[in-house]
Design an enzyme around this catalytic site. Structure first.
Site, PDB file in Angstrom:
ATOM      1  N   TRP A 101      14.393   7.956  -1.080  1.00  0.00           N
ATOM      2  CA  TRP A 101      14.770   7.165  -2.259  1.00  0.00           C
ATOM      3  C   TRP A 101      14.887   5.689  -1.909  1.00  0.00           C
ATOM      4  O   TRP A 101      14.513   4.827  -2.711  1.00  0.00           O
ATOM      5  CB  TRP A 101      16.046   7.689  -2.892  1.00  0.00           C
ATOM      6  N   ASP A 171      22.423   2.446  -4.600  1.00  0.00           N
ATOM      7  CA  ASP A 171      22.042   3.620  -5.371  1.00  0.00           C
ATOM      8  C   ASP A 171      23.055   4.717  -5.033  1.00  0.00           C
ATOM      9  O   ASP A 171      23.093   5.202  -3.909  1.00  0.00           O
ATOM     10  CB  ASP A 171      20.619   4.042  -4.970  1.00  0.00           C
ATOM     11  N   LYS A 195      22.818  14.139 -11.247  1.00  0.00           N
ATOM     12  CA  LYS A 195      23.283  14.710  -9.982  1.00  0.00           C
ATOM     13  C   LYS A 195      24.751  15.123 -10.107  1.00  0.00           C
ATOM     14  O   LYS A 195      25.095  16.263  -9.922  1.00  0.00           O
ATOM     15  CB  LYS A 195      23.115  13.711  -8.835  1.00  0.00           C
TER      16      LYS A 195
HETATM   17  C1  PLP Z   1      17.502  11.850  -7.618  1.00  0.00           C
HETATM   18  C2  PLP Z   1      17.641  10.507  -7.008  1.00  0.00           C
HETATM   19  C3  PLP Z   1      16.878   9.419  -7.465  1.00  0.00           C
HETATM   20  C4  PLP Z   1      15.854   9.542  -8.559  1.00  0.00           C
HETATM   21  O1  PLP Z   1      16.499   9.706  -9.745  1.00  0.00           O
HETATM   22  P1  PLP Z   1      15.724   9.748 -11.152  1.00  0.00           P
HETATM   23  O2  PLP Z   1      16.865   9.678 -12.108  1.00  0.00           O
HETATM   24  O3  PLP Z   1      14.976  11.035 -11.195  1.00  0.00           O
HETATM   25  O4  PLP Z   1      14.839   8.572 -11.225  1.00  0.00           O
HETATM   26  C5  PLP Z   1      17.096   8.197  -6.880  1.00  0.00           C
HETATM   27  N1  PLP Z   1      18.007   8.035  -5.911  1.00  0.00           N
HETATM   28  C6  PLP Z   1      18.743   9.062  -5.444  1.00  0.00           C
HETATM   29  C7  PLP Z   1      19.727   8.827  -4.364  1.00  0.00           C
HETATM   30  C8  PLP Z   1      18.579  10.330  -5.985  1.00  0.00           C
HETATM   31  O5  PLP Z   1      19.315  11.350  -5.525  1.00  0.00           O
END
Ligand code: PLP
Length: 360
Positions: A101, A171, A195
């Site tokens: 990511w 993030d 998540k």
């Molecule tokens: C799942 C995830 C993403 C991607 O998320 P989307 O909402 O599908 O774009 C980005 N960063 C992390 C840390 C993730 O776990």
């Protein structure tokens, strides 16, 4: 079949109490005569829903007054572009690469300027967090970027990088609301809701006000400006109304359980059950260096891909779902987000012990 223990990395398990409440309100939300899904986003009833959701999130995370909370769409992945488009005034940024990511965010930002990978844990397949105490941060750098909990690899920063005064962007998709955070240390925190917070379709951005401006990269679409959404209270266009309502319910659930300190303690106890077993198992082992272990995503392997596959299959038959690891790590991964009850982790460990006895 009843409800299973769902170890999916995302979309993921939600609190049963929240799902039950939503189900009771599905056809007629609090005597409005309609479902939240059918409601105008300009109605008073909906304004109350989004205002309460924001306030509850502010309470939970102790968000200072000089930060805005935005409810957006496009997933965490769209933030990989929105961050540079809105913040890269000098067209320079520094990224720490701790997994897929972070790498994706780095690649996206590279479209807009000079992006430096100032640290990486790629050398050991992202099984640790690199030392971030003295990084070579560029003088002109607009920000330093991290992915705080690496969903795929199961690592988490235990202390924040020394950004040498630069704005920190994080993030937090897979550790959102899993423990207390000091929001004031960040310029932006963002995450996809699916998540640890709610259903897919909502992205939450917490942004310091001075980072919101019209002085952004030329050509940035209206919908991709933080200012657009900040000026309109996340109601510039139709927001993901039902998803925000569900996130709001999860916030209230967290508050009722005692907030993020209580959740952290619960998460630590929960993760310990699995890590303690992995540390003494003769069949299974964790893949991450101990000091960087995530409380949310726990990858583990047997070292034999046939046995791994057999485990995933038999676990599913026993009501323990979505334990297959990401293809880049192999083996298994148990995502044990806030809504995973302790009994779910206990059931997993009991199953693993039994499997070990039969397969070693
Ligand atoms: C799942 C995830 C993403 C991607 O998320 P989307 O909402 O599908 O774009 C980005 N960063 C992390 C840390 C993730 O776990």
């Amino acid at each position: 079949m009843g409800r299973v223990y769902n170890f999916s990395a995302g979309p993921a398990v939600l609190p049963e109490e929240v799902l039950n409440e939503a189900s009771e309100e599905m056809l007629n939300y609090r005597n409005t005569g309609m479902s939240v899904m059918e409601m105008s986003h300009r109605s008073q009833a909906y304004q109350t829903i989004i205002d309460e959701a924001e306030q509850d999130l502010r309470d939970l995370m102790n968000i200072p007054d000089n930060y805005k909370v935005l409810f957006l769409q496009g997933g965490a992945s769209l933030q990989f572009a929105m961050v540079p488009m809105n913040l890269m005034k000098n067209r320079v940024a520094d990224y720490i690469i701790t997994g897929n990511w972070a790498k994706k965010a780095y690649q996206e930002a590279s479209k807009y300027g000079k992006v430096n990978a100032i640290a990486s844990s790629a050398d050991k397949n992202f099984t640790y967090i690199p030392d971030c105490s003295d990084l070579s941060i560029s003088k002109e750098s607009d920000y330093v970027y991290i992915c705080e909990n690496n969903t795929i690899y199961g690592t988490k920063y235990k202390s924040l990088p020394n950004t040498k005064g630069k704005t920190l962007i994080s993030d937090i998709s897979s550790c959102f609301l899993s423990e207390p955070v000091d929001v004031s240390k960040y310029g932006i925190l963002f995450g996809g809701a699916q998540k640890n917070v709610g259903p897919a379709g909502v992205t939450i951005v917490i942004i310091r006000e001075d980072l919101i401006s019209e002085d952004i990269l030329p050509g940035t679409p209206t919908m991709l400006k933080y200012k657009t959404h900040s000026d309109s209270g996340s109601l510039y266009n139709t927001p993901p109304t039902y998803g925000i309502y569900m996130c709001g319910k999860v916030f209230k659930w967290l508050k009722n359980l005692g907030g993020l300190e209580a959740m952290q303690e619960r998460n630590q106890n929960k993760a310990k059950i699995l890590y303690d077993y992995l540390d003494k198992s003769k069949l299974f082992s964790g893949t991450v260096e101990k000091e960087y272990r995530s409380l949310m995503n726990i990858p583990f392997v047997t070292g034999d891909s046939d046995i791994d596959a057999k485990f995933v299959k038999e676990a599913k038959e026993a009501g323990l779902e979505n334990l297959k690891g990401h293809r880049t790590v192999g083996g298994m991964r148990a995502s044990i987000y806030n809504a995973m009850p302790t009994e779910g982790v206990e059931a997993l460990v009991a199953f693993m012990k039994d499997f070990e006895a039969k397969n070693l």
